[in-house]
Scaffold this active site. Sequence first.
Site, PDB file in Angstrom:
ATOM      1  N   ASP A  46      46.165  54.057  89.750  1.00 45.36           N
ATOM      2  CA  ASP A  46      45.206  53.111  90.336  1.00 45.36           C
ATOM      3  C   ASP A  46      43.754  53.553  90.278  1.00 45.36           C
ATOM      4  OD1 ASP A  46      45.564  55.211  92.052  1.00 45.36           O
ATOM      5  OD2 ASP A  46      46.054  54.039  93.814  1.00 45.36           O
ATOM      6  N   ARG A  96      41.155  65.568  97.320  1.00 42.63           N
ATOM      7  CA  ARG A  96      41.175  66.177  95.971  1.00 42.63           C
ATOM      8  C   ARG A  96      41.053  67.698  96.050  1.00 42.63           C
ATOM      9  NH1 ARG A  96      35.447  63.252  95.090  1.00 42.63           N
ATOM     10  NH2 ARG A  96      36.758  61.529  95.752  1.00 42.63           N
TER      11      ARG A  96
END
Length: 754
Positions: A95, A645
């Site tokens: 995505d 992340r």
Amino acid sequence: MAFDIEMIEKVYATMASRVDKARELVGRPLTLSEKILYSHLWEGTPSQAFTRGKDYVDFAPDRVACQDATAQMALLQFMHAGKKTVAVPTTVHCDHLIQAKNGAAEDLAFANKQSKEVFDFLSSVSNKYGIGFWKPGSGIIHQIVLENYAFPGGMMIGTDSHTVNAGGLGMLAIGVGGADAVDVMSGMSWELKFPKLIGVKLTGKLNGWTAPKDVILKVADILTVKGGTGAIVEYFGEGAESMSCTGKGTICNMGAEIGATTSTFGYDDSMRRYLAATGRQDVVNAADKVASYLTADAEVYANPAQYFDQLIEINLSELEPHINGPFTPDRGTPVSKMKAEAEANGWPIKVEWGLIGSCTNSSYEDMSRAASIVEQAVAHGITPKAEFGINPGSEQIRYTIERDGIIATFEKMGTKVFTNACGPCIGQWDRAGADKQEKNTIIHSFNRNFSKRADGNPNTHAFVTSPEMVAAIAISGRLDFNPLTDTLLSDSGQEVKLNPPKGDELPTKGFEVEDAGFQAPAEDGSSVQVAVSPTSDRLQLLAPFAPWDGKNITGAKLLIKAFGKCTTDHISMAGPWLRFRGHLDNISNNMLIGAENAFNGKANSVKNQLTGEYTEVPAVARAYKAAGVPSIVVGDHNYGEGSSREHAAMEPRFLGVKAVLVKSFARIHETNLKKQGMLALTFANEADYDKIQENDTINFLDLTEFAPGKPLTLEFVHTDGSKDVILANHTYNESQIGWFVAGSALNLIAAGKS
Ligand code: MIC
Ligand code: SF4
């Protein structure tokens, strides 16, 4: 799905056997969060009452979800773990790597070409290791999880900070770095500091222009971007029950923006309706049997102040629509005050773009309520003054809103329908003219609005609000437009007052989809080959980080003393850099390029102490690394806020940074640093931050005695020969120190020692 219901029934059986015991242990009524936490303790974890905010506890999550941008690193690490398949149900979702430019059809085809290598890699790794794979275009991870996998009372982790969205369906869903996900996928426990609990009591009922988004915009304004750190936010009260399940998801989703570990709601009718509408009546039946475990004990909600560490009360009947921003999601302005605020701060009033979508606001309800505003404008002959774009949350939502005429309504206003994906929310927006860096305003329903995030332009003032408000404001083209009081002018000169939005919580004709975009893994994936080309610039196999040499770190140079906000977007920018998320060497070239150097106020300009020159942060780090000189990073408050992340931790590790010393950390980033074998330290005395000078050389004095609860001593040697010796706190427990010693947590798993 059959497999899922079995798993869910097992979770409920465990709840039934554990919750009552936990209540006895704790000696008082339990909150919902505690019920879920205690029922997910790792088998064999000592049964005791845990101290909130203090004890590290091992848990056994039920599921893992990864998105394409973080999955690459997570799966590259998993490949080292030496396992045949994942130990718990896991999915990968494509995505983040899809640009928004010309509209879904063209953009998706382009992404499939541009990122083919990465998608093929993710698809084959998934196939090999028993992971469900959601193809590009299937939708945004968190909407898909809500539609298919989330269930009341469950616990999941995901390699994305907005994994917390599943709290809308009564889960404890927590964002983590890839290394944490690897633990769980490898069949190990997952560790979390037992959270504090913040209760939010919602009284009254949403009405008129106010939407679930306004609840979290208000909570963000109250708690700020770090107010939820280390805490679970539990929502309850009549106001909670009167809200849709996807609306609850919106609220939980943006809990990431206050740093909360996660947020959740008790099981109620809205969840029953949503589960049934998404084809999961069997989950409703199972949940109904244990319904009392899926919400707090009645005494808790009757006397919340006694059971929560902090309590907030919001009366939904009085809540005004909010617009938060610019540049930070916690700067809240009620719509009635926007005119004055915008004037006082010099925010551009003209709105250039309105964007609806992102994982937080892309449900059927969101789209239908926004469309009801567009419909009115069309009916009154009003041409929108700003451009408009939408990203549906999933193919199922897109297909259904197309069938129900909602897309056609948007298109009457010239709206661009982008792919069911993150798009502009993650800087995957090829916005025409953004490179001119003009000061401008955009309004969107996303959750994050950090500088440069959507279009890379530092002068874009991005404001966050509900989808219906985005529609109204984009149509008016003015940031100070208040649809509750102001009128619009139709093309023929008539004054028009918009009616409040209307919409369907769920499609009256049911959801429909032709191809949801799911690929089930091979029954036996052992023969599946995963190829990574050695010449690829997108993917790179990982080499293990070196273990600690057992000595004090000495002669380290200060790489950067970052000033002010330093989010993961500042440490490892997304947008154009997303393409290197599977290639550690290449992505390391973005390390800390957005952070402000405290000594010259500039981004990406630090002094190379070996040459005296000012150049880019990654270049200086590489120079130190090449010269065998260790380095350290110093930062401010809430360092590493935002994303999960782990690149923000792996890049400094890769480029020779040994320690990150800051005033405070965001939770996920702190863990990510620990997992990668770095030292994540905080100033024992915050004022010591000011003592650190640009040309400092740093020596650790007692790293050889690194132990839980014992601060470390660091010596900062200044150029004039004077020294400051400072104390640095840390939160490492015994096993986390083991990660540091081994070079990374993964090194331990790979060696079978974990
Ligand atoms: C984000 O919203 O910042 C992201 C992109 O979804 C991140 C994950 C990532 O960096 O890939 C997140 O929120 O964790
Ligand atoms: Fe994607 Fe944006 Fe949600 Fe992150 S916040 S998962 S980038 S839609």
